[in-house]
Motif scaffolding. Structure first.
Motif, PDB file in Angstrom:
ATOM      1  N   TYR A 202      -8.254  14.992   9.177  1.00  0.00           N
ATOM      2  CA  TYR A 202      -7.145  14.070   9.436  1.00  0.00           C
ATOM      3  C   TYR A 202      -7.766  12.680   9.496  1.00  0.00           C
ATOM      4  O   TYR A 202      -8.773  12.481  10.173  1.00  0.00           O
ATOM      5  CB  TYR A 202      -6.501  14.386  10.791  1.00  0.00           C
ATOM      6  N   HIS A 203      -7.188  11.723   8.813  1.00  0.00           N
ATOM      7  CA  HIS A 203      -7.795  10.383   8.791  1.00  0.00           C
ATOM      8  C   HIS A 203      -6.841   9.324   8.280  1.00  0.00           C
ATOM      9  O   HIS A 203      -5.816   9.623   7.674  1.00  0.00           O
ATOM     10  CB  HIS A 203      -9.035  10.393   7.884  1.00  0.00           C
ATOM     11  N   LYS A 204      -7.239   8.076   8.514  1.00  0.00           N
ATOM     12  CA  LYS A 204      -6.527   6.960   7.899  1.00  0.00           C
ATOM     13  C   LYS A 204      -6.952   6.895   6.438  1.00  0.00           C
ATOM     14  O   LYS A 204      -8.127   7.038   6.097  1.00  0.00           O
ATOM     15  CB  LYS A 204      -6.864   5.639   8.591  1.00  0.00           C
ATOM     16  N   TYR A 205      -5.980   6.676   5.572  1.00  0.00           N
ATOM     17  CA  TYR A 205      -6.255   6.547   4.145  1.00  0.00           C
ATOM     18  C   TYR A 205      -5.359   5.447   3.600  1.00  0.00           C
ATOM     19  O   TYR A 205      -4.165   5.424   3.896  1.00  0.00           O
ATOM     20  CB  TYR A 205      -5.947   7.867   3.431  1.00  0.00           C
ATOM     21  N   GLY A 206      -5.943   4.534   2.836  1.00  0.00           N
ATOM     22  CA  GLY A 206      -5.114   3.493   2.243  1.00  0.00           C
ATOM     23  C   GLY A 206      -5.870   2.181   2.094  1.00  0.00           C
ATOM     24  O   GLY A 206      -7.057   2.109   2.413  1.00  0.00           O
ATOM     25  N   TYR A 207      -5.167   1.176   1.647  1.00  0.00           N
ATOM     26  CA  TYR A 207      -5.779  -0.108   1.329  1.00  0.00           C
ATOM     27  C   TYR A 207      -5.271  -1.192   2.273  1.00  0.00           C
ATOM     28  O   TYR A 207      -4.120  -1.150   2.698  1.00  0.00           O
ATOM     29  CB  TYR A 207      -5.439  -0.472  -0.124  1.00  0.00           C
ATOM     30  N   ASP A 208      -6.152  -2.137   2.603  1.00  0.00           N
ATOM     31  CA  ASP A 208      -5.710  -3.247   3.450  1.00  0.00           C
ATOM     32  C   ASP A 208      -5.069  -4.344   2.590  1.00  0.00           C
ATOM     33  O   ASP A 208      -4.980  -4.217   1.365  1.00  0.00           O
ATOM     34  CB  ASP A 208      -6.862  -3.770   4.324  1.00  0.00           C
ATOM     35  N   LYS A 209      -4.644  -5.425   3.241  1.00  0.00           N
ATOM     36  CA  LYS A 209      -3.884  -6.460   2.516  1.00  0.00           C
ATOM     37  C   LYS A 209      -4.713  -7.177   1.462  1.00  0.00           C
ATOM     38  O   LYS A 209      -4.168  -7.791   0.550  1.00  0.00           O
ATOM     39  CB  LYS A 209      -3.255  -7.457   3.501  1.00  0.00           C
ATOM     40  N   ASN A 210      -6.063  -7.057   1.571  1.00  0.00           N
ATOM     41  CA  ASN A 210      -6.921  -7.660   0.550  1.00  0.00           C
ATOM     42  C   ASN A 210      -7.289  -6.677  -0.557  1.00  0.00           C
ATOM     43  O   ASN A 210      -8.095  -6.990  -1.431  1.00  0.00           O
ATOM     44  CB  ASN A 210      -8.203  -8.196   1.203  1.00  0.00           C
ATOM     45  N   GLY A 211      -6.724  -5.476  -0.479  1.00  0.00           N
ATOM     46  CA  GLY A 211      -6.980  -4.477  -1.510  1.00  0.00           C
ATOM     47  C   GLY A 211      -8.235  -3.651  -1.285  1.00  0.00           C
ATOM     48  O   GLY A 211      -8.654  -2.903  -2.165  1.00  0.00           O
ATOM     49  N   TYR A 212      -8.852  -3.764  -0.081  1.00  0.00           N
ATOM     50  CA  TYR A 212     -10.030  -2.955   0.202  1.00  0.00           C
ATOM     51  C   TYR A 212      -9.622  -1.623   0.811  1.00  0.00           C
ATOM     52  O   TYR A 212      -8.780  -1.573   1.708  1.00  0.00           O
ATOM     53  CB  TYR A 212     -10.967  -3.687   1.178  1.00  0.00           C
ATOM     54  N   PRO A 213     -10.236  -0.515   0.336  1.00  0.00           N
ATOM     55  CA  PRO A 213      -9.883   0.790   0.895  1.00  0.00           C
ATOM     56  C   PRO A 213     -10.460   0.963   2.293  1.00  0.00           C
ATOM     57  O   PRO A 213     -11.513   0.404   2.605  1.00  0.00           O
ATOM     58  CB  PRO A 213     -10.540   1.768  -0.078  1.00  0.00           C
ATOM     59  N   PHE A 214      -9.776   1.726   3.125  1.00  0.00           N
ATOM     60  CA  PHE A 214     -10.334   2.101   4.422  1.00  0.00           C
ATOM     61  C   PHE A 214     -11.468   3.083   4.161  1.00  0.00           C
ATOM     62  O   PHE A 214     -11.327   4.022   3.370  1.00  0.00           O
ATOM     63  CB  PHE A 214      -9.244   2.734   5.307  1.00  0.00           C
ATOM     64  N   PHE A 215     -12.592   2.893   4.812  1.00  0.00           N
ATOM     65  CA  PHE A 215     -13.797   3.682   4.580  1.00  0.00           C
ATOM     66  C   PHE A 215     -13.538   5.183   4.784  1.00  0.00           C
ATOM     67  O   PHE A 215     -12.874   5.549   5.742  1.00  0.00           O
ATOM     68  CB  PHE A 215     -14.904   3.213   5.544  1.00  0.00           C
ATOM     69  N   PRO A 216     -14.099   6.102   3.989  1.00  0.00           N
ATOM     70  CA  PRO A 216     -14.905   5.851   2.784  1.00  0.00           C
ATOM     71  C   PRO A 216     -14.079   5.751   1.505  1.00  0.00           C
ATOM     72  O   PRO A 216     -14.659   5.688   0.427  1.00  0.00           O
ATOM     73  CB  PRO A 216     -15.823   7.084   2.742  1.00  0.00           C
ATOM     74  N   GLY A 217     -12.771   5.725   1.632  1.00  0.00           N
ATOM     75  CA  GLY A 217     -11.924   5.542   0.453  1.00  0.00           C
ATOM     76  C   GLY A 217     -11.486   6.832  -0.219  1.00  0.00           C
ATOM     77  O   GLY A 217     -10.764   6.804  -1.216  1.00  0.00           O
ATOM     78  N   THR A 218     -11.935   7.975   0.328  1.00  0.00           N
ATOM     79  CA  THR A 218     -11.535   9.272  -0.224  1.00  0.00           C
ATOM     80  C   THR A 218     -10.656  10.008   0.795  1.00  0.00           C
ATOM     81  O   THR A 218     -10.488   9.548   1.922  1.00  0.00           O
ATOM     82  CB  THR A 218     -12.773  10.130  -0.534  1.00  0.00           C
ATOM     83  N   GLY A 219     -10.113  11.168   0.371  1.00  0.00           N
ATOM     84  CA  GLY A 219      -9.353  12.017   1.287  1.00  0.00           C
ATOM     85  C   GLY A 219      -7.846  11.934   1.138  1.00  0.00           C
ATOM     86  O   GLY A 219      -7.108  12.094   2.106  1.00  0.00           O
ATOM     87  N   ASN A 220      -7.390  11.711  -0.096  1.00  0.00           N
ATOM     88  CA  ASN A 220      -5.946  11.790  -0.305  1.00  0.00           C
ATOM     89  C   ASN A 220      -5.489  13.249  -0.238  1.00  0.00           C
ATOM     90  O   ASN A 220      -6.300  14.168  -0.367  1.00  0.00           O
ATOM     91  CB  ASN A 220      -5.574  11.150  -1.648  1.00  0.00           C
ATOM     92  N   ILE A 221      -4.201  13.451  -0.064  1.00  0.00           N
ATOM     93  CA  ILE A 221      -3.634  14.804   0.060  1.00  0.00           C
ATOM     94  C   ILE A 221      -3.880  15.635  -1.208  1.00  0.00           C
ATOM     95  O   ILE A 221      -3.973  16.859  -1.157  1.00  0.00           O
ATOM     96  CB  ILE A 221      -2.114  14.724   0.393  1.00  0.00           C
ATOM     97  N   THR A 222      -4.032  14.957  -2.336  1.00  0.00           N
ATOM     98  CA  THR A 222      -4.256  15.657  -3.609  1.00  0.00           C
ATOM     99  C   THR A 222      -5.701  16.130  -3.771  1.00  0.00           C
ATOM    100  O   THR A 222      -5.997  16.897  -4.687  1.00  0.00           O
ATOM    101  CB  THR A 222      -3.924  14.717  -4.785  1.00  0.00           C
ATOM    102  N   GLU A 223      -6.602  15.672  -2.901  1.00  0.00           N
ATOM    103  CA  GLU A 223      -8.011  16.095  -3.004  1.00  0.00           C
ATOM    104  C   GLU A 223      -8.201  17.397  -2.241  1.00  0.00           C
ATOM    105  O   GLU A 223      -8.181  17.422  -1.015  1.00  0.00           O
ATOM    106  CB  GLU A 223      -8.934  14.983  -2.458  1.00  0.00           C
ATOM    107  N   MET A 224      -8.384  18.485  -3.001  1.00  0.00           N
ATOM    108  CA  MET A 224      -8.488  19.820  -2.397  1.00  0.00           C
ATOM    109  C   MET A 224      -9.767  20.515  -2.809  1.00  0.00           C
ATOM    110  O   MET A 224      -9.824  21.734  -2.889  1.00  0.00           O
ATOM    111  CB  MET A 224      -7.309  20.688  -2.850  1.00  0.00           C
ATOM    112  N   GLY A 225     -10.785  19.723  -3.158  1.00  0.00           N
ATOM    113  CA  GLY A 225     -12.013  20.323  -3.651  1.00  0.00           C
ATOM    114  C   GLY A 225     -11.905  20.550  -5.147  1.00  0.00           C
ATOM    115  O   GLY A 225     -11.017  20.012  -5.797  1.00  0.00           O
ATOM    116  N   PRO A 226     -12.827  21.348  -5.708  1.00  0.00           N
ATOM    117  CA  PRO A 226     -12.867  21.540  -7.152  1.00  0.00           C
ATOM    118  C   PRO A 226     -11.557  22.136  -7.674  1.00  0.00           C
ATOM    119  O   PRO A 226     -10.870  22.853  -6.934  1.00  0.00           O
ATOM    120  CB  PRO A 226     -14.009  22.534  -7.350  1.00  0.00           C
ATOM    121  N   THR A 227     -11.236  21.832  -8.913  1.00  0.00           N
ATOM    122  CA  THR A 227      -9.996  22.366  -9.489  1.00  0.00           C
ATOM    123  C   THR A 227     -10.283  23.532 -10.422  1.00  0.00           C
ATOM    124  O   THR A 227      -9.391  24.331 -10.718  1.00  0.00           O
ATOM    125  CB  THR A 227      -9.254  21.273 -10.280  1.00  0.00           C
ATOM    126  N   ASP A 228     -11.540  23.628 -10.874  1.00  0.00           N
ATOM    127  CA  ASP A 228     -11.931  24.701 -11.786  1.00  0.00           C
ATOM    128  C   ASP A 228     -11.731  26.073 -11.114  1.00  0.00           C
ATOM    129  O   ASP A 228     -12.315  26.354 -10.076  1.00  0.00           O
ATOM    130  CB  ASP A 228     -13.416  24.489 -12.142  1.00  0.00           C
TER     131      ASP A 228
END
Ligand code: ZLS
Ligand code: CA
Ligand code: ZN
Length: 397
Positions: A202-228
């Protein structure tokens, strides 16, 4: 006095080497090992040491760290000092040091520091394996960003990966849960190709008003590990991206619903819970608005699954509140209720006194700080839960 009753045969162990406290990342750096001193003082002042088995683990050895990390990286880590470092050295940069950020500075005693917090996590895992503990705690660990050959985000050695590798010697399936405000990317990546570890962050995910991602910039809901489909790790990661200002009720509901579904489906033999306290309201780096008891609710919920449990620290950049939270969570583990008034004999009590420091109580209202408006709508969270539960179907086949 505190209503603590130790159920027969139920053991909580506390793994802590006080030498970690003497390490400093640098005066302007947000990571303050001093928060561990405050945590320990609170735990002792409330008398919680009488309800647990206390251990002072030895530092991990080079060879123990090499179970996960590359030897060239460890050789560098064990030799580098503020005096001999060369900021223009290619390996220095490739190992995650320097750069414009300086998130991971070289400081005196760095190798000693990483060996101490890693040794404590490995010892805690060892206690679970030997059935000497039902819950093992290491507040000095939880450094979830470190990669096998690279330091990242204040993390040099990944004690969590090392502890999980240890647990895997006797457990078929280990569930890793991460409530630090940052994405647990290093742990996710280390186990991306196995179905024997499921990672949930569980984490903060997204970009600030200057367009910088919140560290480390990964971890969207679509990221579920390998797809193969031939990769055994497929579908064995779940990421819960959240927006600024999430509150107690929303977080508790999300945590219980999603974590409960993962436990039901995955049926882990052991659980590792990273308790990063930077998800609290008023954290210097975090963006959430949780109170101490809502954070502790996650520990309580996981404890109630009745699996061997490793509790580890992580982030947390407002030291007095980190200490409050981890002391509260230690009490949750042993089943104690703590007085809201801090013990008067508490060393460093000034750190907790005064309006701006939480008024001398254990459970100040951290919403008071109101630093981040809550931009998580109930409708969006409902959709997120639906999406998360759907993702769980990718775990098999
Ligand atoms: O999860 O966001 C970044 C990298 C930057 C932004 C910050 N600037 C300084 C450099 C480039 C992209 N780094 C994050 C890392 C957060 C790690 C969280 C660890 C954990 O909680 C687990 C333990 C970040 N956020 C804030 C800072 N870095 C940061 C703030 C202030 C300072 C002082 C010391 C160093 C340089 C000035 C620093 C870093
Ligand atoms: Ca997290
Ligand atoms: Zn963090």
């Amino acid at each position: 006095e505190y209503g603590m009753e130790k159920p027969q045969g139920y053991n909580v162990s506390f793994h802590y080497n006080p030498h970690v406290e003497y390490h400093h990342f640098g005066s302007s750096h947000p990571m303050k090992p001093w928060r561990l001193t405050l945590t320990k003082q609170l735990v002792l002042a409330y008398g919680l040491e009488y309800t647990m088995d206390l251990y002072e683990p030895r530092p991990a050895s080079f060879d123990e760290l090499a179970i996960f990390h590359d030897r060239e990286y460890l050789t560098f880590l064990s030799n580098v000092t503020p005096l001999n470092m060369d900021p223009d050295d290619q390996s220095y940069l490739s190992f995650g040091f320097g750069g414009e950020s300086n998130d991971c500075p070289v400081f005196d005693g760095l190798w000693n520091y990483v060996s101490l917090y890693s040794g404590a996590s490995m010892h805690a895992a060892h206690n679970l394996i030997n059935h000497q503990s039902n819950i093992a705690i290491n507040w000095s660990g939880g450094l979830h960003h470190a990669k096998k050959n690279q330091a990242s985000g204040f993390c040099y050695v990944n004690d969590i990966v090392l502890a999980i590798q240890h647990l895997l010697t006797v457990n078929q399936r280990v569930l890793y849960i991460d409530i630090d405000v940052h994405h647990g990317d290093g742990v996710e990546q280390a186990f991306e190709s196995t179905d024997r570890v499921f990672t949930l962050s569980y984490h903060k995910y997204g970009y600030d008003k200057n367009g910088y991602p919140f560290f480390p910039g990964t971890g969207n809901i679509t990221e579920m590990g390998p797809t193969d489909p031939s990769n055994r790790g497929k579908g064995h990661s779940l990421n819960i991206p959240l927006e600024d200002g999430i509150d107690d009720e929303q977080y508790k509901w999300l945590f219980k619903t999603i974590t409960g579904a993962v436990v039901d489906k995955y049926q882990p033999n052991s659980i590792v819970l990273q308790c990063g306290a930077d998800s609290l309201g008023g954290d210097r780096l975090g963006k959430f608005n949780l109170n101490i008891k809502a954070h502790g609710f996650c520990v309580e919920t996981v404890k109630n699954y009745e699996k061997p449990l490793l509790l580890i620290g992580g982030g947390g950049y407002t030291p007095r509140n980190v200490a409050r939270t981890w002391c509260h969570e230690t009490a949750v583990c042993v089943g104690a209720e703590l007085h809201n008034n801090l013990p008067t004999h508490l060393p460093y009590i000034q750190a907790f006194q005064g309006e701006e420091n939480g008024g001398g109580i254990l459970y100040p209202d951290l919403h008071n700080t109101k630093r981040h408006d809550n931009v998580n709508s109930q409708a969006k969270l409902q959709k997120l839960v639906t999406h998360a539960l759907e993702n769980l179907r990718y775990m098999e086949g």
